[in-house]
Design a protein around this motif. Structure first.
Motif, PDB file in Angstrom:
ATOM      1  N   SER A   1       1.024  -1.062  -0.082  1.00 52.11           N
ATOM      2  CA  SER A   1      -0.152   0.063  -0.031  1.00 52.11           C
ATOM      3  C   SER A   1       0.903   1.215  -0.071  1.00 52.11           C
ATOM      4  CB  SER A   1      -0.743   0.051   1.335  1.00 52.11           C
ATOM      5  OG  SER A   1      -1.542   1.193   1.348  1.00 52.11           O
ATOM      6  N   PRO A   2       0.386   2.308  -0.657  1.00 55.44           N
ATOM      7  CA  PRO A   2       1.228   3.393  -0.573  1.00 55.44           C
ATOM      8  C   PRO A   2       1.481   4.205   0.795  1.00 55.44           C
ATOM      9  CG  PRO A   2      -0.931   3.831  -1.766  1.00 55.44           C
ATOM     10  CD  PRO A   2      -0.727   2.324  -1.355  1.00 55.44           C
ATOM     11  N   TYR A   3       0.467   3.811   1.487  1.00 56.22           N
ATOM     12  CA  TYR A   3       0.485   4.150   3.186  1.00 56.22           C
ATOM     13  C   TYR A   3       1.172   3.634   3.933  1.00 56.22           C
ATOM     14  CZ  TYR A   3      -3.691   6.782   0.809  1.00 56.22           C
ATOM     15  OH  TYR A   3      -4.239   7.453   0.072  1.00 56.22           O
ATOM     16  N   ASP A   4       1.582   2.236   3.466  1.00 57.75           N
ATOM     17  CA  ASP A   4       2.522   1.462   4.548  1.00 57.75           C
ATOM     18  C   ASP A   4       3.582   1.945   5.218  1.00 57.75           C
ATOM     19  OD1 ASP A   4       0.759  -0.762   3.898  1.00 57.75           O
ATOM     20  OD2 ASP A   4       2.219  -1.835   2.676  1.00 57.75           O
ATOM     21  N   LYS A   5       4.357   2.846   4.620  1.00 64.90           N
ATOM     22  CA  LYS A   5       5.501   3.610   5.028  1.00 64.90           C
ATOM     23  C   LYS A   5       5.216   4.661   6.258  1.00 64.90           C
ATOM     24  CE  LYS A   5       8.714   0.877   3.257  1.00 64.90           C
ATOM     25  NZ  LYS A   5       9.438   0.051   4.196  1.00 64.90           N
ATOM     26  N   MET A   6       4.059   4.973   6.018  1.00 62.74           N
ATOM     27  CA  MET A   6       3.390   5.966   6.898  1.00 62.74           C
ATOM     28  C   MET A   6       3.069   5.614   8.473  1.00 62.74           C
ATOM     29  SD  MET A   6       0.996   8.166   4.708  1.00 62.74           S
ATOM     30  CE  MET A   6       1.522   8.900   3.016  1.00 62.74           C
ATOM     31  N   VAL A   7       2.902   4.179   8.514  1.00 67.05           N
ATOM     32  CA  VAL A   7       2.745   3.459   9.777  1.00 67.05           C
ATOM     33  C   VAL A   7       3.962   2.972  10.551  1.00 67.05           C
ATOM     34  CG1 VAL A   7       1.568   1.292  10.800  1.00 67.05           C
ATOM     35  CG2 VAL A   7       0.723   2.484   8.819  1.00 67.05           C
ATOM     36  N   LEU A   8       4.198   3.426  11.579  1.00 64.63           N
ATOM     37  CA  LEU A   8       5.420   3.308  12.329  1.00 64.63           C
ATOM     38  C   LEU A   8       6.128   1.927  12.292  1.00 64.63           C
ATOM     39  CD1 LEU A   8       7.420   4.816  14.428  1.00 64.63           C
ATOM     40  CD2 LEU A   8       5.922   3.795  16.229  1.00 64.63           C
ATOM     41  N   ALA A   9       5.220   0.991  12.252  1.00 57.65           N
ATOM     42  CA  ALA A   9       5.850  -0.437  12.408  1.00 57.65           C
ATOM     43  C   ALA A   9       6.550  -0.784  10.940  1.00 57.65           C
ATOM     44  CB  ALA A   9       4.824  -1.474  12.494  1.00 57.65           C
ATOM     45  N   TYR A  10       6.097  -0.031   9.831  1.00 53.74           N
ATOM     46  CA  TYR A  10       6.829  -0.367   8.668  1.00 53.74           C
ATOM     47  C   TYR A  10       7.949   0.886   8.215  1.00 53.74           C
ATOM     48  CZ  TYR A  10       2.841  -3.349   8.470  1.00 53.74           C
ATOM     49  OH  TYR A  10       1.941  -4.389   8.716  1.00 53.74           O
ATOM     50  N   VAL A  11       8.346   1.594   8.977  1.00 55.61           N
ATOM     51  CA  VAL A  11       9.270   2.704   8.647  1.00 55.61           C
ATOM     52  C   VAL A  11      10.634   2.130   8.458  1.00 55.61           C
ATOM     53  CG1 VAL A  11      10.566   4.544   9.656  1.00 55.61           C
ATOM     54  CG2 VAL A  11       8.322   4.314   9.884  1.00 55.61           C
ATOM     55  N   SER A  12      11.191   2.431   7.541  1.00 61.05           N
ATOM     56  CA  SER A  12      12.671   2.070   7.214  1.00 61.05           C
ATOM     57  C   SER A  12      13.652   2.665   8.115  1.00 61.05           C
ATOM     58  CB  SER A  12      12.933   2.541   5.771  1.00 61.05           C
ATOM     59  OG  SER A  12      14.228   2.319   5.335  1.00 61.05           O
ATOM     60  N   LEU A  13      14.783   1.909   8.034  1.00 58.49           N
ATOM     61  CA  LEU A  13      15.947   2.362   9.098  1.00 58.49           C
ATOM     62  C   LEU A  13      17.179   2.851   8.355  1.00 58.49           C
ATOM     63  CD1 LEU A  13      15.651  -0.464  11.631  1.00 58.49           C
ATOM     64  CD2 LEU A  13      14.648   1.464  11.981  1.00 58.49           C
ATOM     65  N   TRP A  14      17.049   2.922   6.939  1.00 57.33           N
ATOM     66  CA  TRP A  14      18.200   3.238   6.275  1.00 57.33           C
ATOM     67  C   TRP A  14      18.762   4.690   6.440  1.00 57.33           C
ATOM     68  CZ3 TRP A  14      20.896  -0.641   4.469  1.00 57.33           C
ATOM     69  CH2 TRP A  14      20.176  -1.796   4.049  1.00 57.33           C
ATOM     70  N   ASN A  15      17.411   5.376   6.658  1.00 53.85           N
ATOM     71  CA  ASN A  15      17.934   6.916   6.802  1.00 53.85           C
ATOM     72  C   ASN A  15      18.810   7.292   8.064  1.00 53.85           C
ATOM     73  OD1 ASN A  15      16.838   7.837   4.517  1.00 53.85           O
ATOM     74  ND2 ASN A  15      14.972   8.064   5.135  1.00 53.85           N
ATOM     75  N   TYR A  16      18.519   6.334   9.101  1.00 58.07           N
ATOM     76  CA  TYR A  16      19.379   6.640  10.235  1.00 58.07           C
ATOM     77  C   TYR A  16      20.754   6.567  10.195  1.00 58.07           C
ATOM     78  CZ  TYR A  16      14.553   6.741  12.242  1.00 58.07           C
ATOM     79  OH  TYR A  16      13.400   6.897  12.705  1.00 58.07           O
ATOM     80  N   LEU A  17      21.127   5.900   9.125  1.00 53.77           N
ATOM     81  CA  LEU A  17      22.656   5.690   8.734  1.00 53.77           C
ATOM     82  C   LEU A  17      23.228   6.871   8.193  1.00 53.77           C
ATOM     83  CD1 LEU A  17      22.734   1.788   7.425  1.00 53.77           C
ATOM     84  CD2 LEU A  17      23.178   2.683   9.899  1.00 53.77           C
ATOM     85  N   LYS A  18      22.503   7.907   8.004  1.00 51.92           N
ATOM     86  CA  LYS A  18      22.994   8.777   7.096  1.00 51.92           C
ATOM     87  C   LYS A  18      23.369  10.244   7.993  1.00 51.92           C
ATOM     88  CE  LYS A  18      20.310   8.006   3.004  1.00 51.92           C
ATOM     89  NZ  LYS A  18      19.223   8.415   2.139  1.00 51.92           N
ATOM     90  N   THR A  19      22.872  10.330   9.276  1.00 50.05           N
ATOM     91  CA  THR A  19      23.062  11.220  10.371  1.00 50.05           C
ATOM     92  C   THR A  19      22.663  10.884  11.578  1.00 50.05           C
ATOM     93  OG1 THR A  19      22.064  13.270  10.968  1.00 50.05           O
ATOM     94  CG2 THR A  19      20.550  11.826  10.511  1.00 50.05           C
ATOM     95  N   ILE A  20      23.413  11.265  12.483  1.00 52.08           N
ATOM     96  CA  ILE A  20      23.465  10.997  14.044  1.00 52.08           C
ATOM     97  C   ILE A  20      22.824  12.307  14.603  1.00 52.08           C
ATOM     98  CG2 ILE A  20      24.874  10.646  16.043  1.00 52.08           C
ATOM     99  CD1 ILE A  20      26.863   9.341  14.349  1.00 52.08           C
ATOM    100  N   ASP A  21      21.588  11.988  15.242  1.00 51.76           N
ATOM    101  CA  ASP A  21      20.980  12.957  15.946  1.00 51.76           C
ATOM    102  C   ASP A  21      20.269  12.253  17.092  1.00 51.76           C
ATOM    103  OD1 ASP A  21      18.838  11.734  14.930  1.00 51.76           O
ATOM    104  OD2 ASP A  21      18.498  13.150  13.491  1.00 51.76           O
ATOM    105  N   VAL A  22      19.398  12.853  17.808  1.00 49.94           N
ATOM    106  CA  VAL A  22      18.525  12.373  18.827  1.00 49.94           C
ATOM    107  C   VAL A  22      18.023  11.107  18.746  1.00 49.94           C
ATOM    108  CG1 VAL A  22      16.417  13.441  18.436  1.00 49.94           C
ATOM    109  CG2 VAL A  22      17.015  12.970  20.795  1.00 49.94           C
ATOM    110  N   ASN A  23      17.661  10.662  17.332  1.00 47.63           N
ATOM    111  CA  ASN A  23      17.062   9.427  17.044  1.00 47.63           C
ATOM    112  C   ASN A  23      18.139   8.266  17.339  1.00 47.63           C
ATOM    113  OD1 ASN A  23      14.491  10.129  16.147  1.00 47.63           O
ATOM    114  ND2 ASN A  23      15.231  11.191  14.586  1.00 47.63           N
ATOM    115  N   ILE A  24      19.612   8.437  17.564  1.00 46.46           N
ATOM    116  CA  ILE A  24      20.403   7.592  17.510  1.00 46.46           C
ATOM    117  C   ILE A  24      20.254   6.673  18.996  1.00 46.46           C
ATOM    118  CG2 ILE A  24      22.172   9.020  19.132  1.00 46.46           C
ATOM    119  CD1 ILE A  24      23.112   6.213  16.500  1.00 46.46           C
ATOM    120  N   MET A  25      19.298   7.438  19.759  1.00 49.15           N
ATOM    121  CA  MET A  25      18.852   6.674  21.141  1.00 49.15           C
ATOM    122  C   MET A  25      17.903   5.697  20.689  1.00 49.15           C
ATOM    123  SD  MET A  25      20.895   8.227  23.218  1.00 49.15           S
ATOM    124  CE  MET A  25      21.542  10.004  23.553  1.00 49.15           C
TER     125      MET A  25
END
Length: 636
Positions: A292-316
């Motif tokens: 579904s085009p809306y799958d990635k809008m649901v938290l459980a289906y979010v990709s983690l790739w972007n978290y490798l590009k930057t280090i911020d508060v989400n590193i926690m």
């Protein structure tokens, strides 16, 4: 020189070699190796780290308020027990159109979760979670024993890293925890056979999957692992026959895999359930036509790739999972390359499983626990069984100890500085859901049907059925054909009165129950002319009614106390920020009162305290200025 003098001189030289000055490492050993071996031999250090391990895991797994799946899972479990069935019409809780082909089966898992909550409340749910953790730890411990290894500083640090990496998907109290447990035992059984060559143990798998299919739908990941293992072992047979399974063992693995697939037919819906999972499996493999085009809008289906590009508060949170998983994969690749260079051999199964599970975990956060769990077995099998690096633990202890200390510091810092009002042991669940809001709705029997947001639907389903049915809830697949797309289109933009009226023509409702996550939508309803009124709000949600109900709403309901004094003892910053937005919109003086509660109740260690107070002050002044300008404009 006489023979006797020669012998005396020889003994003196030996004695000189045997006695080394303090602090000088033995000949041939560096200071680092000597220091590592001393740390490794320290019994006190080992037991200190082992004792701190459950404490570290505990602080990494506070009660979570984000995911409302728990509540509809328990509603399912209650339905199964009260109706004496393991099948149900999934649309029974909804008043909107649903997809009759969408099936969901966690009958046994939902019943277990419901029973734990029924008997022991939030503590029971915490106990359920930690029983699962205990089962996973047992599989790790027994595997270490199989490798003739001890639970020491290095292995405890590895388990801590795995627990942290799994935290973004395993912190929730729901049947999916069974998948983490059974996946760990699927791996244990496979590697046990791989080491001990007891091929007939493969036939435990069909019984395991017959249970798993009725606990949670991630059994397909277990079947996928068996498929990857067979392909990997087949490649091993072709390229490195000396260390591969025999033909007989391959046949038994294949037969056990087929029987395991057949065993999943033992579910309340039979083959129909497996057919309904086909789009999910295709989506997991990356076929966009099944997603579904809306799958990635649901938290459980979010990709983690972007978290490798930057280090911020989400590193926690998600960032730490992404980086730990990446380091785990790199270690498997490095040791596999080392084995290929050193011994001219490698294990395709380890590589295929690692790469595939890593990719899926990074692509979908919900699947992020599979690779860390598998990594434990893969890493120790590779280092101790295949490479026979018997000194690895003692040589790596300095790095392991440093990593463990870093984990403790980071997690402690995160809990003290970035969160407030955290609860452990399952306590405080009721603070995170709209308890009083639902009680208000049931007490005054407002005319339905109701419109609710996606997240809050899980709790409404649990508490309101059969008095009210929900518009939508986190069982997204049930609404995928119509309601879910309509809902996302409606809530993903700012709406006006015309938008609301068009939406109500398709879905007639006069009451809206909205979580504070939809604050913008709540404000849009209140600004839509004079059509919608704020009737009641509490810690987590607001109840809005259409003006046509004002004449029939009882005087008592309309005169309910909405004073900010109700929140004088609240210590959760998110709740106070949300109610501040309401009060400041209605009356800046009430907003000022919430501002003062926030200043008094929230710890100074909370890193966002001062920025939030500053933002509140600005909003209060802005609202006061708007009111003053309005008064001037209205003045004669």
């Amino acid at each position: 020189m006489t023979e006797l003098e020669n012998q005396e001189m020889h003994h003196e030289m030996k004695a000189t070699e045997a006695v080394e000055p303090p602090g000088v490492p033995p000949a041939g050993k560096s200071f680092f190796i000597t220091f590592s071996e001393k740390l490794s031999s320290s019994v006190m250090l080992k037991w200190l780290i082992i004792a701190l391990l459950p404490l570290l895991v505990l602080f990494r797994y506070p009660v979570d308020r984000i995911d409302y799946d728990l509540w509809w899972q328990m509603a399912h479990g209650k339905y199964y027990l009260t109706h004496h069935t393991l099948r149900m019409d999934l649309s029974v809780f909804s008043w909107t159109p649903t997809d009759p082909t969408w099936l969901y089966n966690t009958c046994l898992g939902s019943i277990v979760v419901y029973l734990f909550y029924s008997f022991m409340g939030g503590f029971g749910l915490w106990l359920f979670q930690w029983l699962i953790f205990g089962g996973i730890f047992l599989s790790f411990f027994l595997f270490l024993r199989l490798m003739n290894q001890r639970l020491d500083v290095s292995s405890a640090t590895m388990i801590a890293a795995i627990a942290i990496a799994c935290s973004i998907s395993c912190r929730y109290y729901k049947p999916e925890l069974f998948s983490a447990l059974l996946f760990s035992w699927t791996l244990f059984l496979f590697f046990y056979v791989k080491i001990k060559r007891k091929k007939y143990l493969f036939y435990i798998y069909p019984f395991l999957f017959a249970l798993w299919v009725n606990l949670h739908g991630a059994f397909i990941m277990g079947l996928a692992f068996l498929g990857m293992a067979f392909v990997g072992e087949l490649l091993n047979k072709f390229f490195f026959a000396r260390e591969s399974f025999t033909v007989s063992e391959l046949i038994h693995l294949a037969v056990a895999g087929i029987l395991s697939g057949a065993a999943t037919l033992f579910n309340p819906y039979g083959i129909d359930y497996l057919i309904s999972l086909f789009p999910i499996a295709m989506n997991a493999l990356g076929y966009q036509s099944y997603s579904s085009p809306y799958d990635k809008m649901v938290l459980a289906y979010v990709s983690l790739w972007n978290y490798l590009k930057t280090i911020d508060v989400n590193i926690m949170n998600a960032g730490m999972t992404a980086w730990l998983m990446t380091l785990m994969l790199l270690s498997v690749l490095i040791f596999s390359a080392y084995e290929l260079f050193k011994k001219r051999t490698m294990d395709f199964t380890l590589l295929i499983a690692s790469i595939a599970l890593y990719w899926k975990g990074m692509d979908t956060s919900r699947a992020s626990y599979f690779f860390p769990v598998a990594f434990f077995f893969i890493f120790f099998y590779l280092t101790f069984f295949r490479l026979k690096l018997v000194q690895f633990d003692s040589r790596a202890i300095v790095f392991s100890l440093s990593a463990f200390v870093l984990f403790i510091i980071v997690i402690a810092f995160f809990n003290i500085r970035y969160t407030a009002d955290n609860k452990w042991f399952g306590q405080g669940l009721d603070n995170f859901v709209p308890v009083k809001e639902v009680e208000f709705l049931k007490k005054y029997k407002l005319e339905g049907p109701i419109f609710n947001d996606y997240v809050i639907g899980g709790y409404l389903l649990w508490k309101l059925y059969p008095d009210y049915k929900v518009f939508i809830d986190p069982r997204g697949g049930l609404y995928r054909n119509q309601v879910f797309p309509d809902y996302m289109d409606f809530t993903m933009k700012r709406v006006n009165l015309d938008d609301i009226n068009r939406f109500r023509e398709k879905y007639p409702f006069k009451v809206a129950v909205l979580h504070y996550r939809q604050m913008a939508l709540i404000v849009d309803f209140l600004r839509a002319g004079d059509e919608w009124r704020l009737l009641y709000f509490e810690k987590n949600a607001a109840i809005l009614i259409h003006k046509s109900l004002m004449n029939i709403v009882s005087t008592e309901a309309g005169n309910v106390n909405l004073s900010p004094v109700r929140f004088a003892k609240v210590k959760n910053p998110e709740i106070l920020m949300n109610v501040f937005n309401f009060y400041n919109h209605l009356n800046p003086e009430a907003g000022r009162y919430i501002h003062n509660i926030f200043k008094k109740n929230i710890s100074d260690y909370y890193i966002f305290k001062q920025p939030v107070l500053t933002a509140m002050e600005i909003d209060i002044q802005k609202k006061q200025k708007q009111l003053e300008e309005k008064k001037k404009w209205l003045a004669p």
